[in-house]
Design an enzyme around this catalytic site. Structure first.
Site, PDB file in Angstrom:
ATOM      1  N   HIS A   1      -2.036  -2.029   1.872  1.00  0.00           N
ATOM      2  CA  HIS A   1      -2.837  -0.920   2.382  1.00  0.00           C
ATOM      3  C   HIS A   1      -2.024  -0.175   3.424  1.00  0.00           C
ATOM      4  O   HIS A   1      -1.484  -0.777   4.338  1.00  0.00           O
ATOM      5  CB  HIS A   1      -4.122  -1.443   3.021  1.00  0.00           C
ATOM      6  CG  HIS A   1      -5.072  -2.010   2.020  1.00  0.00           C
ATOM      7  ND1 HIS A   1      -5.796  -1.239   1.157  1.00  0.00           N
ATOM      8  CD2 HIS A   1      -5.387  -3.301   1.720  1.00  0.00           C
ATOM      9  CE1 HIS A   1      -6.541  -2.013   0.385  1.00  0.00           C
ATOM     10  NE2 HIS A   1      -6.309  -3.272   0.699  1.00  0.00           N
TER      11      HIS A   1
ATOM     12  N   CYS B   1      -1.604   3.797  -0.211  1.00  0.00           N
ATOM     13  CA  CYS B   1      -2.125   5.129   0.063  1.00  0.00           C
ATOM     14  C   CYS B   1      -1.089   5.908   0.874  1.00  0.00           C
ATOM     15  O   CYS B   1      -0.436   5.346   1.739  1.00  0.00           O
ATOM     16  CB  CYS B   1      -3.432   5.049   0.840  1.00  0.00           C
ATOM     17  SG  CYS B   1      -4.728   4.232  -0.101  1.00  0.00           S
TER      18      CYS B   1
END
Lengths: 506, 477
Positions: B212, B254
């Site tokens: 992440h 991301c």
């Protein structure tokens, strides 16, 4: 009275008379807080700041600018100064033509019939064949015949001896990186011993002693070797060799690069962090042999190949129809190839084609070869050490969070002094020893675990970390301090006034 | 009852007018913005206005510059491919694979890393040259319905965990510090060989990261994060100590493309899954396992890799062209300004393979081995001189250039460019969509409030009417 009494029952003492409500006590408490904070600030500063000792930057820069010059003394055993002059000129021309290759090596030629000083290479004229023994090389050049082509030939042979360039291929590519220690891992591997006749044992010790030990002993000045060997009976290939005809199979050049089935084969122990050179004797399965190497669409004569910097592989097609053990005689050609491969992997130069070694044991490396190798490694190490030192200094300047401890500083200083000693050393062995030491120390300084740069923290991260911690503590302290200060200031003025009125009143 | 409801009624009434105004506003906003968006998703729509192109800038530059390479390729280097240009100068390959997440719900990140692990191993990088950093709490998690396995697709065909997994840094060892130590080589003496990146200036290194992340950072196990600066500095230190020949950096997280923006060391090729401000999404969900099993970007990269074997001539350019922003649901980026070789000459196997070259030894000994009957004749001392003249032939496996591939390339490049334009458009729309979404959320809230209000009003009125008018028989409740 009525109001006071119950108040006294619940609060036995007047608030203003409580000892901690006294002005002095309150100020002392406040002062204590501030004292602790001020006293702790240096400690906080010390524990959160990074130790960055100053490095000898200017020394590193000046040393890095230096270029190691190795002088190669050549003594021509002749009284003919014309011959010597001619040869000197030829050599100079060769070195000038390829300055890059000769960078760091200067050739010094003198002549005379007297015994040369220790350590120089002797060139004699006479004999029938060009030959080499230890540090003496003999050319069948008649002293009277000083024709240019012959001199040129002699000069180029000498140049080849002093600073050999590999005949083919890219030696930098193939030769393993310098390391003071190597691990040699020998493996006898049957593709599938259960499929038919296989090689079950080999007399490794004898063959090793006979073939490799002399080389390793000769190289003991440069490297320290650890040797291990193993036999494996089932080592599947990860691909299918090409079938050439009904009986024989071949490896294409692309298959050679993926020959080692690293996912399944364990070819060396991982006991140490030394670089490993692998030597693999591969026995194809009985259902798939003989197995050859295909080159340019043809079956090659050779059954051996090298994977650059990794090691050597040899394919052994056993033609018997029963299990065999390889004795030392069987292993002779195999280990001769292994020795050859080792030479190539370690960068031991080959003698020029037209020279014949007359040394008693021809297998042992001649002094010329060893010196050439040492010269090359010394130049490499000197450059590597200087580069590493310079990059440490650059990185420390560039990355502000990189700590520099005492051990790093010590290693750098020692490496610098080793470099200094290297420049002043006289013999080649000394030069090499200091260069290796400088390289090892500078690498150790670079890889010092304490040198790990602290992580990058943007300024907003710092605020985010410190604000919740300190704002809540500092705000009341500062506000109270201001209030107390104001109260103290205010209390001083009215007191004076009161005093004056009192005086007036009285 | 009516008396108790009346104050709330009157209070609600006060809000009635503004809420209706807001509702109309939100409806207006949603409708006026939605129509262009749906149009933009249509491939036949005209190109978007230039101000939205910023995010797709890198991608477009990259694919725009590619056309030139194709030309040169088609005219000049068609035959010149075999002259060694293509062959990388490296001698060994290393891979550093990092899954920076832990916990069961991050199953897909572990599957990402293990999928990469399987691929690099299959293509020939030995375990000793693979540094795998993995929390490794998925395979043996109590919630795993298939204990001891990790799958990357919903039908449980291929167990990525298998029997031969060598995790070098496991669980709480997966830290930023350890990762930096692996890269820079700054280790304690006692650290074993398997945990070290023992690369040199002839090594090609593949660095893969997943987890992440956000703008210029990647989170490590909920504890800490690594920033783009840290990786850039680590690469620079590797460069200074000559610990690599070339690096291929791939990241799936991301806003992944922000992670390679800070690089400044030479010979680094980087690619990421999504642009700034864009999320990378998971690809497939398994109902039995109960979580998403792989991320889209990694899924398509691995799918591409499945078509490659150890001797494949497929190039990096082919990989980058295979990126499909529509399928991946984000916009992968490529950074090659630090990389010297043209991408159509960089083979996938330069980074995912094992050895690039082998040299066949042509010497007396080789001949002896082949003619087994000569074996006995060899005299152990005399004939075994090392000084025999050896002929060595560098066997740089020469690739065959294929014209068809080139043509195919240029065709597909046009197609890709078009697709990129769409993608670009979408990126531009992404912001709008986000704004729009928040507006519509407000709108929905307001509408809900209005609805409740209306309901309450009607109920109170019905109650009033019931209490007042008796049995009028309205069954609104």
């Amino acid at each position: 009275m009525l109001l006071v009494k119950p108040a006294d029952e619940h609060n036995p003492r007047e608030p203003s008379k409580l000892f901690f409500e006294s002005e002095n006590v309150r100020r002392i408490i406040l002062f204590a807080y501030w004292a602790v904070i001020i006293a702790a600030t240096p400690l906080w500063w010390y524990t959160t700041s990074i130790e960055r000792l100053s490095l000898p930057t200017s020394r590193v820069r000046s040393q890095a600018g230096n270029q190691l010059k190795i002088t190669v003394p050549i003594h021509l055993h002749t009284g003919d100064s014309e011959l010597a002059g001619g040869l000197r000129k030829e050599l100079l021309q060769i070195t000038a033509e390829d300055a890059e290759h000769w960078n760091g090596i200067t050739v010094h030629v003198d002549h005379g019939l007297s015994d040369p000083t220790n350590g120089s290479y002797i060139v004699k004229f006479g004999g029938e064949d060009p030959s080499i023994d230890s540090r003496t090389v003999t050319f069948p050049l008649d002293e009277k015949a000083k024709s240019a082509p012959e001199l040129k030939q002699v000069a180029s042979t000498l140049a080849e001896l002093i600073s050999p360039r590999s005949q083919q291929g890219d030696p930098h590519h193939r030769v393993a990186q310098f390391s003071p220690r190597y691990r040699l891992a020998f493996t006898l591997m049957d593709e599938d011993a259960s499929a038919g006749p296989a090689v079950l044992e080999w007399d490794f010790k004898t063959a090793f002693r006979r073939h490799l030990l002399p080389t390793l002993n000769a190289l003991s000045q440069l490297h320290n070797f650890t040797v291990e060997s193993q036999v494996q009976y089932h080592g599947r290939l990860a691909f299918n060799p090409v079938q050439v005809d009904e009986q024989s199979y071949a490896l294409t050049s692309e298959q050679l690069t993926v020959f080692v089935n690293s996912a399944e084969w364990t070819l060396s122990s991982s006991a140490s962090n030394d670089p490993v050179l692998h030597f693999l004797l591969f026995v194809p399965s009985a259902t798939r042999r003989p197995l050859y190497i295909e080159q340019d669409g043809q079956i090659s004569n050779s059954n051996a190949f090298i994977l650059p910097q990794w090691g050597g592989i040899l394919i052994y097609n056993s033609e018997t129809n029963h299990h065999i053990n390889l004795n030392s005689t069987d292993l002779d050609p195999i280990f001769s190839t292994f020795t050859n491969q080792l030479h190539m992997l370690l960068g031991i130069p080959q003698l020029p084609a037209d020279l014949r070694s007359t040394q008693v044991r021809s297998r042992v490396i001649t002094e010329w070869q060893l010196d050439a190798l040492q010269r090359r490694r010394a130049l490499e190490n000197a450059k590597g050490a200087a580069d590493t030192l310079r990059s440490i200094v650059n990185l420390v300047e560039q990355i502000e969070n990189m700590p520099v401890g005492q051990d790093v500083k010590g290693d750098i200083q020692n490496a610098l002094s080793a470099l200094g000693q290297m420049y002043t050393a006289s013999s080649l062995a000394e030069i090499f020893r200091h260069s290796a030491r400088a390289f090892t120390l500078s690498s150790r300084a670079f890889f010092n675990p304490g040198m790990l740069a602290m992580l990058y923290f943007p300024a907003e991260h710092k605020y985010a970390v410190y604000a919740p911690l300190f704002a809540s503590a500092f705000l009341p302290l500062v506000l109270v301090a201001i209030r107390e200060f104001k109260a103290w200031k205010a209390s001083r003025r009215p007191v004076k006034k009161v005093d004056t009125t009192k005086k007036i009143g009285s | 009852m009516p008396s108790s409801s009346s104050p709330s009624h009157s209070r609600l009434r006060l809000f009635r007018l503004p809420s209706i105004l807001l509702l109309t506003l939100s409806i207006y906003l949603t409708t006026s913005w939605t129509i262009p968006t749906t149009l933009a998703l249509d491939p036949s729509s005209p190109p978007p206005s230039p101000e939205h192109n910023e995010k797709a800038h890198l991608l477009r530059n990259f694919f725009g510059g590619r056309g030139k390479n194709d030309d040169a390729h088609g005219h000049g280097s068609g035959s010149g491919q075999g002259d060694g240009k293509v062959t990388s100068t490296h001698t060994n390959n290393w891979a550093v694979l990092v899954c920076s997440s832990r916990y069961w719900f991050n199953y897909r990140h572990m599957a990402n890393a293990l999928g990469m692990y399987r691929t690099v191993k299959r293509l020939g990088i030995p375990d000793s040259n693979i540094i795998l950093m993995l929390a490794d709490d998925a395979a043996c998690n109590t919630r795993n319905k298939y204990p001891g396995t990790v799958y990357a697709e919903p039908n449980q065909h291929l167990d990525l965990y298998g029997e031969n997994i060598e995790v070098d840094y496991r669980g709480y060892e997966v830290t930023v510090e350890n990762f930096i130590r692996v890269l820079t080589g700054r280790m304690e003496e006692s650290v074993p060989r398997s945990k070290r990146l023992l690369s040199d200036e002839r090594s090609n290194i593949f660095v893969y990261m997943t987890g992440h992340g956000g703008n210029e950072f990647l989170k490590f196990q909920d504890n800490e994060e690594i920033s783009a600066h840290d990786i850039a500095d680590a690469f620079e230190q590797m460069h200074q100590k000559k610990r690599y020949n070339e690096i291929f950096f791939m990241i799936d997280t991301c806003q992944a493309n922000t992670m390679y923006t800070k690089f400044y060391s030479p010979n680094v090729l980087a690619t990421g899954s999504s642009v700034l401000g864009e999320s990378s999404y998971s690809h497939e969900h398994d109902d039995d396992i109960g979580v998403a099993v792989i991320d889209a970007y990694t899924h398509f990269v691995l799918q591409f890799m499945e078509g490659i074997n150890k001797t494949s001539h497929t190039t990096m350019q082919d990989l980058f062209q295979s990126y499909d922003p529509v399928a991946i649901k984000s916009h992968p980026g490529v950074r090659n300004d630090l990389f010297k070789r043209p991408l159509d000459q960089v083979r996938i196997t330069d980074f995912f393979g094992g050895v690039s070259q082998a040299e066949v030894l042509l010497d007396q000994d080789g001949v002896v081995i082949r003619d087994a009957q000569n074996l006995e004749d060899v005299d152990e001392e005399s004939d075994l001189g090392l000084n025999d003249q050896d002929e060595k032939i560098t066997n740089s496996s020469s690739p065959k250039s294929s014209e068809e591939v080139v043509e195919e390339d240029s065709k597909s490049s046009i197609r890709r460019t078009r697709r990129m334009d769409e993608g670009k458009q979408q990126v531009g729309q992404a912001e709008k969509q986000g704004r729009m979404r928040s507006w519509s959320a407000i709108g929905v809230l307001v509408a809900l409030g209005w609805f409740v209000h209306a309901k309450q009003k009607s109920s109170s009125s019905s109650l009033a009417s019931r209490s007042g008018g008796g049995g009028k028989g309205q069954k609104r409740l």
